[in-house]
Each structure stands twice: as structure tokens, then as C-alpha cells.
Scaffold this motif. Structure first.
Motif, short mmCIF file in Angstrom:
data_model
loop_
_atom_site.label_atom_id
_atom_site.label_comp_id
_atom_site.label_asym_id
_atom_site.label_seq_id
_atom_site.Cartn_x
_atom_site.Cartn_y
_atom_site.Cartn_z
N VAL A 13 3.10 19.08 -86.58
CA VAL A 13 3.26 19.07 -85.66
C VAL A 13 2.79 19.91 -84.69
CG1 VAL A 13 2.49 17.69 -83.70
CG2 VAL A 13 3.40 16.57 -85.60
N LYS A 14 4.48 20.71 -84.72
CA LYS A 14 4.69 21.68 -83.39
C LYS A 14 3.53 22.50 -83.86
CE LYS A 14 8.43 24.90 -81.71
NZ LYS A 14 10.09 24.72 -81.95
N MET A 15 3.26 23.28 -85.20
CA MET A 15 2.86 24.15 -85.93
C MET A 15 1.22 23.65 -85.34
SD MET A 15 4.82 27.31 -86.80
CE MET A 15 4.66 27.56 -88.20
N GLY A 16 1.00 23.34 -85.98
CA GLY A 16 -0.13 22.56 -85.24
C GLY A 16 -0.76 22.36 -83.86
N ALA A 17 -0.05 22.43 -82.87
CA ALA A 17 -0.20 22.64 -81.67
C ALA A 17 -0.12 23.83 -81.08
CB ALA A 17 0.97 21.93 -81.05
N HIS A 18 1.13 24.12 -82.26
CA HIS A 18 1.12 25.61 -81.20
C HIS A 18 0.12 26.69 -81.59
CE1 HIS A 18 3.23 29.54 -79.69
NE2 HIS A 18 3.15 30.12 -81.34
N HIS A 19 -0.52 26.77 -83.14
CA HIS A 19 -1.54 27.64 -83.33
C HIS A 19 -3.07 27.06 -82.78
CE1 HIS A 19 -3.32 29.81 -86.48
NE2 HIS A 19 -4.20 28.78 -87.23
N LEU A 20 -3.07 26.30 -82.10
CA LEU A 20 -4.48 25.31 -81.81
C LEU A 20 -4.06 25.98 -80.15
CD1 LEU A 20 -6.76 23.87 -81.00
CD2 LEU A 20 -5.88 21.74 -80.51
N SER A 200 3.88 25.15 -91.37
CA SER A 200 4.94 24.52 -91.39
C SER A 200 5.62 24.23 -92.62
CB SER A 200 5.14 23.63 -90.60
OG SER A 200 6.24 22.37 -90.43
N LEU A 201 4.76 24.07 -93.68
CA LEU A 201 5.47 23.36 -95.12
C LEU A 201 5.45 24.31 -95.61
CD1 LEU A 201 2.89 20.61 -95.43
CD2 LEU A 201 4.79 19.82 -95.50
N LYS A 202 5.30 25.59 -95.51
CA LYS A 202 5.77 26.89 -96.38
C LYS A 202 6.29 27.94 -95.59
CE LYS A 202 1.90 29.23 -98.29
NZ LYS A 202 0.47 29.64 -98.77
N GLY A 203 6.74 27.99 -94.76
CA GLY A 203 7.70 28.27 -94.45
C GLY A 203 7.29 29.54 -94.05
N GLU A 204 6.06 29.74 -93.26
CA GLU A 204 5.34 30.67 -92.94
C GLU A 204 5.11 30.68 -91.62
OE1 GLU A 204 3.21 31.36 -96.84
OE2 GLU A 204 1.74 31.26 -95.59
N ALA A 205 5.08 32.21 -91.17
CA ALA A 205 4.32 32.63 -89.58
C ALA A 205 3.11 32.33 -89.68
CB ALA A 205 5.27 34.18 -89.11
N LEU A 206 2.41 32.21 -88.53
CA LEU A 206 0.70 32.10 -88.07
C LEU A 206 0.82 33.49 -87.06
CD1 LEU A 206 -0.23 28.97 -88.07
CD2 LEU A 206 -1.19 30.18 -89.38
N PRO A 207 -0.39 33.85 -87.33
CA PRO A 207 -0.62 35.51 -86.20
C PRO A 207 -0.59 34.24 -84.41
CG PRO A 207 -2.85 35.03 -87.43
CD PRO A 207 -1.43 33.80 -88.27
N GLU A 208 -0.74 35.67 -83.87
CA GLU A 208 -0.97 34.83 -82.44
C GLU A 208 -1.96 34.39 -81.96
OE1 GLU A 208 1.29 34.14 -79.87
OE2 GLU A 208 2.66 34.03 -82.15
N LYS A 209 -3.32 35.54 -82.19
CA LYS A 209 -4.96 35.08 -82.53
C LYS A 209 -5.46 34.68 -83.97
CE LYS A 209 -4.94 35.22 -77.69
NZ LYS A 209 -5.52 33.98 -77.02
N THR A 210 -6.25 34.39 -83.66
CA THR A 210 -7.17 34.26 -84.85
C THR A 210 -8.58 35.43 -84.98
OG1 THR A 210 -5.99 32.23 -86.53
CG2 THR A 210 -8.49 33.03 -86.83
N VAL A 211 -8.83 36.07 -85.56
CA VAL A 211 -10.39 37.07 -85.13
C VAL A 211 -11.39 36.38 -86.30
CG1 VAL A 211 -10.98 38.95 -84.47
CG2 VAL A 211 -8.97 38.29 -83.84
N SER A 212 -12.30 35.80 -86.02
CA SER A 212 -12.74 35.79 -86.37
C SER A 212 -14.22 37.08 -86.99
CB SER A 212 -13.46 34.34 -86.95
OG SER A 212 -15.10 34.13 -87.96
#
Length: 551
Positions: A13-20, A200-212
Motif C-alpha cells: 500500500v505504501k509503495m502504491g500510494a507513493h507511486h501514484l 513492493s513484492l519484488k523488492g524493486e525501486a520505481l522511477p520517480e516519474k513515469t514518462v509515456s
């Protein structure tokens, strides 16, 4: 990983909220309607942040209890339709898993599916090609995969993949998305949440911004223009929105409205003073609200006091923590109340003068949460309440507030300020809540609403070519004109709305319109339509130079 517990789910939840949160501005930019109030990303971000805070405060090994905390946080923090739907998705999820200490892949998938069923039931007329579709397709894939796959990260990867595929299909389901060339904003927000879960499940970091890259030529990922966006919190000179009434009394200092207004002007700005022989109503933004109240007390007893910290309000809009409503005194108890939503001190005063017991600050760019609505109603202290959202994106949060309140309450589904005005006038304190809801709904059905606002980007909708920063005329929710001239947009809007059956036209002008400009528009209407009576009010609303009501 064949099982997840409450601590692991809280991190998801923490990671999902942060990514959003990191991509909320991008989600905002996907809104189809080019008006400055399509803040899906902002609403989902604030809703999810509320859920994450509650989850973090009640994290334990038991995943059922952790999921219940998420559900509660989302429920109270839900803003806008997208935020309410998000809260319903995880409300159903939480209900499904409340008895479990840990979850298997199949149980996790079934919980997502139950969340979808809950969300669909909560929406009166579900529309495909939205966040609902993305959630449904992802949950269906989850159930299918979980029949043979026990590894939860592998399952989550399949969920994310299907959510993205579903998101890319949304333009095929909603023609307006294809016309503008974007995917659904709410669906994109949900994809960001699910990507956070997977990381979170994979223990990986996400980019600060997603660019499509596929979207770069179609939309700008800058945040929509909004009242809050024009300044930093520190730039707010007068930080306390102070509203109160003085019950004028003999034996106290003689009241002269002009002198009273002149004296109060020294304490701040955004001053509004309205009085009759018995009561004076005051609104002011001040740095010293206590001194304002002390001054007013010279003329009589103070009643209906409300003080809000605007710096905290502004901070919440940009993602900080705070408690929004800070009344300095407990409000009077009312047996029956009408609580409504509006932006602009003039609009608020107008609604109160028509009979509103309380006006929640909000609307375009600032949808109040379920909790905001509940707190405002609790502050009024009424035994029975009618809630008027005055914005289609607030109706679901208002309906959710009714579920939370422990009193008799109902929502009158007003979508505009003119509808709200008509509904309030139809309120009958002697009628039941159900009777009032029906009568007030019937009353606003006969009112037409027009709005003039500015375009936040270039686009084309319903054959109307729209240029960024042009003024758009919106009649009954449909854009009919885009023009560089504010005046031409307003006059064209009036001509489109007013017909031979019209009797009264109300012009509510905003903070960027002068009294002279508003009177010129009124004179144009009177010249064009001789049998129409025109009323003009200074609503001081942001973003919308003109709001027209035609009855």
C-alpha cells in the motif's frame, strides 16, 4: 512467495500510494474535459494517501486487520468519483479478507474480484472504459492466473500487465477518449497503484516519474492550473479564513456598516460584510482572527463562528498532513440542516442567504473528501441533513458520507451552483428527508446552467476546436464555443441558454471579472431578451469568470 501477511500488504500500500503520488500530475493531464477542474490524479492521490496513513498506523501481522485499516482510511479520505471508486475497490477487498491472517494467491485474487463487485454496486450507472473496467479486467485475470499460479509476485505481475492492456483499450470503449487521444485517467491511476504493489513484492525501486512516450505529443503532463497552484503555502499573507455573525444589540456600539467595513479592512483582505437591522455577517481572511472577533464583539454577541487555517488547507492540496476544519467554537445545534459545497466567498454567502446551514469550501480543483463532509455536518450538529454537492465529482463522496453519519441524511444530487440554489429554495423544514430530497431534486431539474472558464490545453471535443487559454462557453455540461474573448464567450452562452420560456437569469461573476463587465453582460441580456429579469451577484469564485442560471 505463496503467502503475504499484514506487514507485507502495508508495504504494498505504501509503495502504491507513493507511486501514484509521484505521477498524480500526469494522471491529471489525462482528463478529457479541458477545464481546470479535472483533477483525477489529485483526488486519487489524496484518497490513497489517506488510506496509506491509516494503514501505516494500524499495521500488524494480521492482513485482514491491515486491509480494514486501508478501507477505513480510503473511505474517509475519498475525494471525487475516482477517489470514491478507489475506496470501494479496497472496501470490498477488505471485507473479503477480514478473517484472514495471511493470503494465498487465490485468496488475494478473489479479494480483488470482490472489490470490483463492490465498486460496481456503488456506482449508479457504471461506465465502461473507466477505472471500473481496468479494475474488472485485472481482477478477472488475477482469478484466472491464481487457479494454477501460487507465487504472489508472479500473480501481481500478471495483474499489472492486464491492467495496462485494459487501460490501452479504454479509448475503444469511450469514444471521447479516442477523440481526444488519451487513455482513461482513473484507470491510469489504478495502474500506478498496482505497479507500486508489484515493486513492493519484488523488492524493486520505481522511477520517480513515469514518462509515456506515446502520450508526449497528445497531452502535457503539467498540473492543471488551479487556485492552489498559483502560490506556495508560505506566500499566503492572511492565513485564517474567518467567518462569523454579530447579533446587533441595543446598548452596544452603534452599528454603521460602512464604518464597520472600513475598520475591519485593516485586519486582512477578502472582506465581505452583509447586514440587516438584526444581524451582521462577516467573512475576512486575516492573520489575527482573535482581534477581528474582539472588534466585532463591540456591536453584540458573536454567533456561528468558523475559523479555518488556509495554510493547512493549501498544504493538504499539495499532499501535506493536516486537519482541515478548525472551528473556534462548537456550532449551534439545528434540528434540520442543508449542507452544501461551493467555492468563492460571494457564492457561499449567496447560498447561506437562501437557507444553507453550512457551506463547505470546495468544488473545482478542490473536491472535499468524505471526511470533510462528515466533519462539516457534525459541526452543524443537525438531527437531519440534506447534502447538496453542487458538483458531479462530489456526489459519490457525499453519498458515502451519508453511510458514515449516524443521523438521518440524504443527498440531493445537484451538479452546479444554480441547481443548488434552486434546490435550497425548495427546502421545507416541515417535510421529511425523503420528501425534501424528492422535491428539491424536482426543483433543480427545471434550471439550466451555463459556465465560462478557460481551457487548460489544446483539444477538440464534439467538433469544437479548443485552444489553450481560450475561454470556453459550457451550456448544460457541453462545450459549445471556444473564443479568445471572455465577453464573446459569455454573450454566446447567454444566447444559447435563454429561450422563450426563460423568466429569470442570474449572473454570478468571478474574481477575475469587474462589476462593470458583469453589468455589461446583464445589459446585453436585457436588451436581447426583453421579458427576462436579470440578477447579478459577485460570487468571487476562482477559475470560472461567469456562472449563469436560467429559470
Amino acid at each position: 512467495m505463496k503467502l503475504i501477511n499484514g506487514i507485507q500488504f502495508a508495504d504494498m500500500v505504501k509503495m502504491g500510494a507513493h507511486h501514484l503520488f509521484q505521477n498524480a500530475d500526469y494522471v491529471d493531464a489525462l482528463n478529457v474535459f479541458p477545464v481546470p477542474d479535472g483533477d483525477t490524479g489529485t483526488n486519487m492521490n489524496l484518497s490513497m494517501t489517506s488510506g496509506a496513513k491509516e494503514t501505516a498506523a494500524h499495521t500488524g501481522e494480521h492482513i485482514g486487520k491491515t486491509a480494514q485499516a486501508l478501507s477505513k482510511g480510503l473511505l474517509m479520505g475519498a475525494r471525487g468519483n475516482s477517489g470514491v471508486i478507489l475506496s470501494q475497490l479496497f472496501r470490498g477487498f477488505g471485507k473479503s479478507v477480514e478473517q484472514y491472517e495471511t493470503l494465498t494467491a487465490n485468496q488475494f485474487a478473489q479479494a480483488l474480484n470482490y472489490g470490483v463487485e463492490t465498486a460496481y454496486k456503488a456506482v449508479m450507472k457504471p461506465v465502461e472504459g473507466t477505472i471500473l473496467t481496468v479494475a474488472k479486467d485485472a481482477a478477472k485475470k488475477a482469478v484466472e492466473v491464481s487457479e494454477t499460479e501460487e507465487d504472489i509476485p508472479t500473480l501481481m505481475a500478471a495483474i499489472v500487465e492486464e491492467a495496462k492492456l485494459s487501460l490501452n483499450r479504454t479509448p475503444d470503449l469511450l469514444p471521447v477518449l479516442k477523440e481526444v487521444g488519451v487513455v482513461d485517467s482513473g484507470g491510469q491511476g489504478l495502474v500506478f497503484v498496482y505497479e507500486g504493489f508489484l515493486a513492493s513484492l519484488k523488492g524493486e525501486a520505481l522511477p520517480e516519474k513515469t514518462v509515456s512516450n506515446s502520450m508526449d505529443d497528445l497531452v502535457s503532463a503539467e498540473h492543471h492550473k488551479s487556485v492552489q497552484g498559483f502560490m506556495d503555502t508560505a506566500d499566503i499573507e492572511f492565513g485564517f479564513c474567518t467567518e462569523f455573525m454579530v447579533r446587533l444589540e441595543e446598548g452596544k456600539k452603534a452599528f454603521d456598516e460602512t464604518q464597520f467595513r472600513n475598520d475591519l479592512s485593516a485586519y486582512g483582505d477578502s472582506l465581505l460584510v452583509i447586514s440587516d437591522e438584526e444581524v451582521a455577517k462577516i467573512h475576512i481572511h486575516s492573520e489575527t482572527p482573535g482581534e477581528v472577533l474582539t472588534y466585532g464583539q463591540q456591536y453584540g454577541d458573536l454567533i456561528k463562528i468558523k475559523i479555518e487555517n488556509m495554510r493547512e488547507q493549501h498544504s493538504e492540496i499539495v499532499g501535506d498532513n493536516f486537519t482541515k476544519e478548525v472551528p473556534s467554537k462548537k456550532a449551534e445545534v439545528h434540528p434540520y440542516a442543508v449542507v452544501t459545497v461551493a467555492m468563492g466567498s460571494g457564492v457561499s454567502e449567496l447560498l447561506k442567504s437562501l437557507g444553507a446551514s453550512a457551506v463547505i469550501e470546495g468544488g473545482q480543483t478542490m473536491n472535499p473528501s468524505t471526511e470533510d463532509i462528515v466533519k462539516a455536518i457534525e459541526a452543524v450538529g443537525a438531527e437531519r441533513v440534506l447534502i447538496l454537492p453542487n458538483n458531479k465529482n462530489i456526489i459519490m463522496a457525499a453519498e458515502q458520507a451519508v453511510e458514515v453519519l449516524g443521523i438521518e441524511a440524504a443527498v440531493v444530487p445537484t451538479k452546479t451552483i444554480p441547481q443548488g440554489m434552486a434546490a435550497i429554495l425548495a427546502f421545507n423544514a416541515q417535510a421529511t428527508v425523503e420528501e425534501n430530497q424528492k422535491n428539491m431534486t424536482n426543483a433543480f431539474a427545471h434550471v439550466k446552467t451555463g459556465q465560462v472558464t478557460f481551457a487548460v490545453r489544446d483539444t477538440s471535443i464534439d467538433g469544437v476546436e479548443i485552444k489553450k487559454d481560450d475561454f470556453m462557453a459550457i451550456a448544460e455540461g457541453k462545450i459549445i464555443l471556444s473564443n479568445p474573448s471572455k465577453e464573446e464567450s459569455a454573450t454566446s452562452l447567454a444566447k444559447a441558454l435563454i429561450d422563450e420560456d426563460a423568466e429569470i437569469v442570474t449572473v454570478i461573476y468571478g474574481e477575475d471579472v469587474s462589476e462593470e463587465e458583469a453589468n455589461d453582460l446583464a445589459a446585453f441580456i436585457e436588451a436581447q431578451f426583453e421579458d427576462v429579469e436579470v440578477e447579478v451577484y459577485n460570487g468571487k469564485q476562482p477559475l470560472y469568470p461567469y456562472i449563469l442560471s436560467v429559470e
